[in-house]
Design a protein around this motif. Structure first.
Motif, PDB file in Angstrom:
ATOM      1  N   GLU A  38      29.499  44.978  44.975  1.00  0.00           N
ATOM      2  CA  GLU A  38      30.263  46.087  45.573  1.00  0.00           C
ATOM      3  C   GLU A  38      31.667  45.641  45.979  1.00  0.00           C
ATOM      4  N   TRP A  39      32.413  45.206  45.010  1.00  0.00           N
ATOM      5  CA  TRP A  39      33.786  44.742  45.212  1.00  0.00           C
ATOM      6  C   TRP A  39      34.739  45.921  45.106  1.00  0.00           C
ATOM      7  N   TRP A  40      35.671  46.047  46.045  1.00  0.00           N
ATOM      8  CA  TRP A  40      36.649  47.128  46.039  1.00  0.00           C
ATOM      9  C   TRP A  40      37.822  46.707  45.160  1.00  0.00           C
ATOM     10  N   ASP A  41      38.100  47.483  44.096  1.00  0.00           N
ATOM     11  CA  ASP A  41      39.174  47.111  43.165  1.00  0.00           C
ATOM     12  C   ASP A  41      40.502  47.793  43.478  1.00  0.00           C
ATOM     13  N   GLY A  42      40.577  48.448  44.625  1.00  0.00           N
ATOM     14  CA  GLY A  42      41.791  49.150  45.009  1.00  0.00           C
ATOM     15  C   GLY A  42      41.703  50.643  44.767  1.00  0.00           C
ATOM     16  N   LYS A  43      40.772  51.029  43.903  1.00  0.00           N
ATOM     17  CA  LYS A  43      40.585  52.445  43.597  1.00  0.00           C
ATOM     18  C   LYS A  43      39.156  52.892  43.879  1.00  0.00           C
ATOM     19  N   LYS A  44      38.217  52.019  43.573  1.00  0.00           N
ATOM     20  CA  LYS A  44      36.799  52.347  43.756  1.00  0.00           C
ATOM     21  C   LYS A  44      36.012  51.057  43.923  1.00  0.00           C
ATOM     22  N   SER A  45      34.762  51.216  44.313  1.00  0.00           N
ATOM     23  CA  SER A  45      33.866  50.074  44.447  1.00  0.00           C
ATOM     24  C   SER A  45      33.219  49.789  43.096  1.00  0.00           C
ATOM     25  N   VAL A  46      33.243  48.515  42.707  1.00  0.00           N
ATOM     26  CA  VAL A  46      32.655  48.076  41.445  1.00  0.00           C
ATOM     27  C   VAL A  46      31.305  47.445  41.764  1.00  0.00           C
ATOM     28  N   ASP A  47      30.264  47.778  40.990  1.00  0.00           N
ATOM     29  CA  ASP A  47      28.926  47.244  41.262  1.00  0.00           C
ATOM     30  C   ASP A  47      28.950  45.720  41.375  1.00  0.00           C
ATOM     31  N   ILE A  48      29.458  45.055  40.341  1.00  0.00           N
ATOM     32  CA  ILE A  48      29.543  43.583  40.341  1.00  0.00           C
ATOM     33  C   ILE A  48      30.884  43.192  39.748  1.00  0.00           C
ATOM     34  N   ALA A  49      31.561  42.258  40.397  1.00  0.00           N
ATOM     35  CA  ALA A  49      32.826  41.744  39.877  1.00  0.00           C
ATOM     36  C   ALA A  49      32.741  40.225  39.778  1.00  0.00           C
ATOM     37  N   ILE A  50      33.282  39.710  38.700  1.00  0.00           N
ATOM     38  CA  ILE A  50      33.403  38.261  38.517  1.00  0.00           C
ATOM     39  C   ILE A  50      34.902  38.013  38.363  1.00  0.00           C
ATOM     40  N   SER A  51      35.559  37.771  39.487  1.00  0.00           N
ATOM     41  CA  SER A  51      37.024  37.732  39.512  1.00  0.00           C
ATOM     42  C   SER A  51      37.600  36.558  38.737  1.00  0.00           C
ATOM     43  N   ARG A  52      36.838  35.485  38.623  1.00  0.00           N
ATOM     44  CA  ARG A  52      37.338  34.295  37.932  1.00  0.00           C
ATOM     45  C   ARG A  52      37.756  34.595  36.495  1.00  0.00           C
ATOM     46  N   VAL A  53      37.033  35.518  35.848  1.00  0.00           N
ATOM     47  CA  VAL A  53      37.360  35.901  34.472  1.00  0.00           C
ATOM     48  C   VAL A  53      37.776  37.365  34.378  1.00  0.00           C
ATOM     49  N   LYS A  54      38.008  37.981  35.545  1.00  0.00           N
ATOM     50  CA  LYS A  54      38.441  39.373  35.616  1.00  0.00           C
ATOM     51  C   LYS A  54      37.490  40.313  34.869  1.00  0.00           C
ATOM     52  N   LEU A  55      36.223  40.223  35.261  1.00  0.00           N
ATOM     53  CA  LEU A  55      35.181  41.045  34.639  1.00  0.00           C
ATOM     54  C   LEU A  55      34.540  41.928  35.692  1.00  0.00           C
ATOM     55  N   ASN A  56      34.545  43.229  35.434  1.00  0.00           N
ATOM     56  CA  ASN A  56      33.839  44.194  36.277  1.00  0.00           C
ATOM     57  C   ASN A  56      32.606  44.673  35.528  1.00  0.00           C
ATOM     58  N   ILE A  57      31.486  44.753  36.251  1.00  0.00           N
ATOM     59  CA  ILE A  57      30.229  45.198  35.650  1.00  0.00           C
ATOM     60  C   ILE A  57      29.743  46.417  36.421  1.00  0.00           C
ATOM     61  N   GLU A  58      29.532  47.487  35.709  1.00  0.00           N
ATOM     62  CA  GLU A  58      28.978  48.710  36.284  1.00  0.00           C
ATOM     63  C   GLU A  58      27.583  48.910  35.710  1.00  0.00           C
TER      64      GLU A  58
END
Length: 147
Positions: free
Chosen positions: A64-84
């Protein structure tokens, strides 16, 4: 049996309650925190299960990472990957589909790749899902190095 979050030894009832409701081993404190997060963000159970499976695989994911617009189920920021996790993909309307596409475009413009995984895949093929996400991460890392 230990808590996947704090490594605290779990009793039988704590283990059973967490497994029955979430499908992951958590102590009472972390189980309650996770229940609140699920209620607040309408987080799919499969997102919680995938998050802990990724964590066990050594991947630094955020739930539940906030990307500035909405909450993303899972984020892996090291490789800039959002998983919904799509829990109602079988009820997808044309409007939902275009909204998903627009969200993916905004993420991509911000340097993030968004993938959508049907909940059923996580539920029945968790290990294969983790392996595929690791493969996606390797591809993203290779592309980051090339730039």
């Amino acid at each position: 049996m230990i808590c996947l979050e704090c490594n605290k030894e779990l009793g039988y009832l704590d283990h059973k309650n967490a497994m029955d409701s979430l499908g992951v081993e958590l102590c009472v404190q972390h189980h309650q925190r996770m229940q609140k997060l699920i209620e607040k963000n309408n987080t799919p159970l499969e997102a919680v299960q995938l998050y802990y499976a990724l964590k066990e695989a050594g991947i630094g994911a955020m739930l539940e990472w906030w990307d500035g617009k909405k909450s993303v189920d899972i984020a892996i920021s090291r490789v800039k990957l959002n998983i919904e996790i799509d829990s109602e993909y079988d009820k997808l309307t044309e409007e939902d589909a275009i909204n998903n596409l627009e969200e993916a475009m905004h993420s991509f413009k911000n340097g993030f790749t968004t993938i959508r995984i049907p909940h059923i895949v996580v539920r029945y093929y968790l290990n294969e899902t983790v392996k595929n996400i690791i493969g996606i991460m390797e591809g993203l890392k290779a592309n980051i190095r090339m730039i």
